[in-house]
Design a protein around this motif. Sequence first.
Motif, mmCIF file in Angstrom:
data_model
loop_
_atom_site.group_PDB
_atom_site.id
_atom_site.type_symbol
_atom_site.label_atom_id
_atom_site.label_comp_id
_atom_site.label_asym_id
_atom_site.label_seq_id
_atom_site.Cartn_x
_atom_site.Cartn_y
_atom_site.Cartn_z
ATOM 1 N N GLU A 14 13.534 -11.271 53.386
ATOM 2 C CA GLU A 14 13.062 -9.965 53.890
ATOM 3 C C GLU A 14 12.373 -10.150 55.249
ATOM 4 O OE1 GLU A 14 13.586 -6.996 52.907
ATOM 5 O OE2 GLU A 14 14.327 -7.194 50.855
ATOM 6 N N MET A 15 13.179 -10.472 56.249
ATOM 7 C CA MET A 15 12.646 -10.767 57.582
ATOM 8 C C MET A 15 11.966 -9.570 58.239
ATOM 9 S SD MET A 15 15.064 -13.285 59.761
ATOM 10 C CE MET A 15 14.187 -12.985 61.298
ATOM 11 N N GLY A 16 12.319 -8.380 57.796
ATOM 12 C CA GLY A 16 11.732 -7.161 58.355
ATOM 13 C C GLY A 16 10.218 -7.105 58.198
ATOM 14 N N TYR A 17 9.672 -7.925 57.276
ATOM 15 C CA TYR A 17 8.220 -7.926 57.030
ATOM 16 C C TYR A 17 7.482 -8.948 57.884
ATOM 17 C CZ TYR A 17 9.004 -4.722 53.234
ATOM 18 O OH TYR A 17 9.350 -3.602 52.528
ATOM 19 N N MET A 18 8.223 -9.698 58.696
ATOM 20 C CA MET A 18 7.548 -10.666 59.573
ATOM 21 C C MET A 18 6.651 -9.958 60.572
ATOM 22 S SD MET A 18 10.130 -13.654 60.711
ATOM 23 C CE MET A 18 10.573 -14.973 59.610
ATOM 24 N N VAL A 19 5.522 -10.596 60.883
ATOM 25 C CA VAL A 19 4.596 -10.038 61.885
ATOM 26 C C VAL A 19 4.780 -10.828 63.177
ATOM 27 C CG1 VAL A 19 2.173 -9.689 62.480
ATOM 28 C CG2 VAL A 19 2.951 -9.308 60.131
ATOM 29 N N THR A 20 5.132 -10.113 64.252
ATOM 30 C CA THR A 20 5.377 -10.791 65.527
ATOM 31 C C THR A 20 4.382 -10.348 66.605
ATOM 32 O OG1 THR A 20 7.105 -9.119 65.863
ATOM 33 C CG2 THR A 20 7.830 -11.301 65.156
ATOM 34 N N ASP A 21 3.333 -9.624 66.181
ATOM 35 C CA ASP A 21 2.241 -9.259 67.101
ATOM 36 C C ASP A 21 0.996 -8.963 66.280
ATOM 37 O OD1 ASP A 21 0.410 -8.104 68.819
ATOM 38 O OD2 ASP A 21 1.905 -7.007 69.970
ATOM 39 N N LYS A 22 0.071 -9.929 66.238
ATOM 40 C CA LYS A 22 -1.117 -9.764 65.387
ATOM 41 C C LYS A 22 -2.023 -8.633 65.875
ATOM 42 C CE LYS A 22 -3.872 -13.454 67.559
ATOM 43 N NZ LYS A 22 -4.866 -12.667 68.246
ATOM 44 N N ASN A 23 -2.032 -8.383 67.195
ATOM 45 C CA ASN A 23 -2.905 -7.318 67.714
ATOM 46 C C ASN A 23 -2.489 -5.950 67.201
ATOM 47 O OD1 ASN A 23 -4.447 -9.152 69.176
ATOM 48 N ND2 ASN A 23 -3.022 -9.096 70.908
ATOM 49 N N ASP A 24 -1.190 -5.742 67.112
ATOM 50 C CA ASP A 24 -0.664 -4.493 66.573
ATOM 51 C C ASP A 24 -1.155 -4.266 65.146
ATOM 52 O OD1 ASP A 24 0.748 -2.707 67.995
ATOM 53 O OD2 ASP A 24 2.747 -3.352 67.393
ATOM 54 N N MET A 25 -1.172 -5.337 64.369
ATOM 55 C CA MET A 25 -1.586 -5.237 62.965
ATOM 56 C C MET A 25 -3.061 -4.840 62.867
ATOM 57 S SD MET A 25 1.074 -5.725 61.233
ATOM 58 C CE MET A 25 0.722 -6.122 59.534
ATOM 59 N N LYS A 26 -3.849 -5.294 63.851
ATOM 60 C CA LYS A 26 -5.281 -4.969 63.843
ATOM 61 C C LYS A 26 -5.516 -3.497 64.193
ATOM 62 C CE LYS A 26 -6.959 -9.586 65.027
ATOM 63 N NZ LYS A 26 -7.410 -10.445 66.130
ATOM 64 N N GLY B 38 8.646 -2.970 56.822
ATOM 65 C CA GLY B 38 7.811 -4.039 57.345
ATOM 66 C C GLY B 38 7.549 -3.897 58.832
ATOM 67 N N TYR B 39 6.751 -4.840 59.361
ATOM 68 C CA TYR B 39 6.353 -4.771 60.767
ATOM 69 C C TYR B 39 7.534 -4.946 61.717
ATOM 70 C CZ TYR B 39 4.324 -5.620 65.278
ATOM 71 O OH TYR B 39 4.043 -5.513 66.622
ATOM 72 N N LEU B 40 8.301 -6.037 61.543
ATOM 73 C CA LEU B 40 9.362 -6.342 62.507
ATOM 74 C C LEU B 40 10.395 -5.215 62.610
ATOM 75 C CD1 LEU B 40 10.557 -8.334 64.536
ATOM 76 C CD2 LEU B 40 11.719 -9.493 62.650
ATOM 77 N N GLU B 41 10.800 -4.662 61.453
ATOM 78 C CA GLU B 41 11.799 -3.583 61.515
ATOM 79 C C GLU B 41 11.183 -2.292 62.064
ATOM 80 O OE1 GLU B 41 13.300 -3.850 57.577
ATOM 81 O OE2 GLU B 41 11.368 -3.447 56.645
ATOM 82 N N SER B 42 9.854 -2.181 61.987
ATOM 83 C CA SER B 42 9.190 -0.989 62.523
ATOM 84 C C SER B 42 8.997 -1.042 64.034
ATOM 85 C CB SER B 42 7.824 -0.782 61.849
ATOM 86 O OG SER B 42 8.005 -0.500 60.474
ATOM 87 N N VAL B 43 9.223 -2.229 64.632
ATOM 88 C CA VAL B 43 9.120 -2.325 66.095
ATOM 89 C C VAL B 43 10.451 -2.711 66.750
ATOM 90 C CG1 VAL B 43 6.642 -2.844 66.184
ATOM 91 C CG2 VAL B 43 8.283 -4.739 65.999
ATOM 92 N N ALA B 44 11.401 -3.248 65.942
ATOM 93 C CA ALA B 44 12.641 -3.728 66.553
ATOM 94 C C ALA B 44 13.916 -3.248 65.865
ATOM 95 C CB ALA B 44 12.630 -5.262 66.579
ATOM 96 N N GLY B 45 13.794 -2.461 64.802
ATOM 97 C CA GLY B 45 14.985 -1.890 64.159
ATOM 98 C C GLY B 45 15.556 -0.769 65.020
ATOM 99 N N GLY B 46 16.781 -0.353 64.713
ATOM 100 C CA GLY B 46 17.454 0.682 65.496
ATOM 101 C C GLY B 46 16.673 1.982 65.597
ATOM 102 N N LYS B 47 16.095 2.408 64.481
ATOM 103 C CA LYS B 47 15.317 3.663 64.446
ATOM 104 C C LYS B 47 14.066 3.527 65.299
ATOM 105 C CE LYS B 47 13.924 7.588 62.087
ATOM 106 N NZ LYS B 47 12.923 8.046 63.020
ATOM 107 N N ALA B 48 13.423 2.358 65.225
ATOM 108 C CA ALA B 48 12.187 2.120 65.994
ATOM 109 C C ALA B 48 12.464 2.156 67.495
ATOM 110 C CB ALA B 48 11.598 0.762 65.603
ATOM 111 N N ILE C 58 13.884 -6.856 71.766
ATOM 112 C CA ILE C 58 14.575 -8.161 71.772
ATOM 113 C C ILE C 58 13.564 -9.298 71.654
ATOM 114 C CG2 ILE C 58 15.921 -9.764 73.229
ATOM 115 C CD1 ILE C 58 17.487 -7.261 74.227
ATOM 116 N N GLU C 59 12.418 -9.152 72.348
ATOM 117 C CA GLU C 59 11.358 -10.165 72.258
ATOM 118 C C GLU C 59 10.883 -10.343 70.828
ATOM 119 O OE1 GLU C 59 7.697 -10.202 74.777
ATOM 120 O OE2 GLU C 59 9.117 -9.572 76.325
ATOM 121 N N HIS C 60 10.618 -9.214 70.158
ATOM 122 C CA HIS C 60 10.170 -9.265 68.758
ATOM 123 C C HIS C 60 11.221 -9.945 67.870
ATOM 124 C CE1 HIS C 60 6.355 -7.115 68.731
ATOM 125 N NE2 HIS C 60 6.867 -6.226 69.572
#
Length: 398
Positions: free
Chosen positions: A236-248, A259-269, A319-321
């Motif tokens: 479930e890679m979509g739950y990976m966190v690729t920016d800790k500041n965002d989580m804060k 999850g975090y990754l799909e919420s910043v880098a998925g097609g809908k996001a 793409i970075e995420h």
Amino acid sequence: MSINENKMLNKKRILQCILEHAPISRAEIAGKMKISKPTVSLLVDELIQEKWVFEKGIGDSTSQGGRRPIHLYFNEKAAYIIGTDIGGTKVKMVISDLNGNIVASSSFQTEHYLNTGLLKKMAKEIGVMIQKNGIDQQMILGMGVGVPGVTETTGIVVEAPSLNWIRYPFIKEAERYLSFPIYMDNDVNVAALGEQWLGNAKHKENVLFIAIGTGIGSGIIIHNQLYRGSSNAAGEMGYMVTDKNDMKNEFKPIFHRYGYLESVAGGKAIGDKLTKLVIQNPDHPLNEQAKLEELTGEMAFTLAKKGDEIALKVVDEAIEHIAYGIINAASLLNPEVIILGGGVLKSSEFILPKLREIVDHYLPSSVELNISQLEEDAGVLGAVSLFIREHDSIINFS
């Protein structure tokens, strides 16, 4: 091991040898497998009788001018398997031969049948495909299925949000309509198997397949085995966190339980972000449209390719995420190859070079990074591969 088990194992190995090395003679099989010629001949005769193998043509004569050997071939038309990819939007089905050649296909919209009987519709479509293509029903070995959610090997879909299924007894329900064996797994796991069988991960034993669409998920193959995890939720890679500041900053997922990754880098996001930024920019040509409707991830890539600054900013960030997610996963799993699939990868010629640049820079050991070779068919052919791997038959070589 009993005599019968040993015989069956040798028969399987001979069939695999013919599949991998055809055209091949009986003598060559005996030499390769270190089995006596009479045993090979006996088992090959059985395989021919059962139609798994056929003889064809005449090979080259030996250097001593001896009798030319008869060559053996695997009969890919000996049986057929149904592959089904159930998506939140579309259900795609194929009938395939044993080498993954699609002989019939069909698809229908998921939502039209979700409440009125998805499995009943699937059974009807299978019947139509069999009839239209003149396939003998007795030659259908069974069906493999990919489902967009967490599945159990017992045949239960634990949760598939896009289908509104929670603890849905899929195989038990399917058996009401279909009379052959059925195997099911998560759709991304299934696509990983498809790429390993026939695509860009062929002959690789350690594979990471990442699907990037609205959500982001991955299928993991380690030492030729699917890795499912302790509760069948590995990958479930979509739950990976690729920016800790965002989580804060009180991060809110794009969809409930995403999850975090799909919420910043998925097609809908990507579409969401583009819409917000275009609305803030009155001079943008799509400003009026963005006020009326949500712009899509596809639009973001189209604009970025044309050099639109706002779209480029959105796409580059996504793409970075994704690159950071790939680096994290590859550092942990050390796969031979990473295959990227899913809707977002339709813009692969734009995404791949940028991803490679970041990944190669930060990853300690290099990894092959490719896009899905099977594309739209990865799911259905993966489902066929799932059946071949899971069903206990002579063509199960795993």
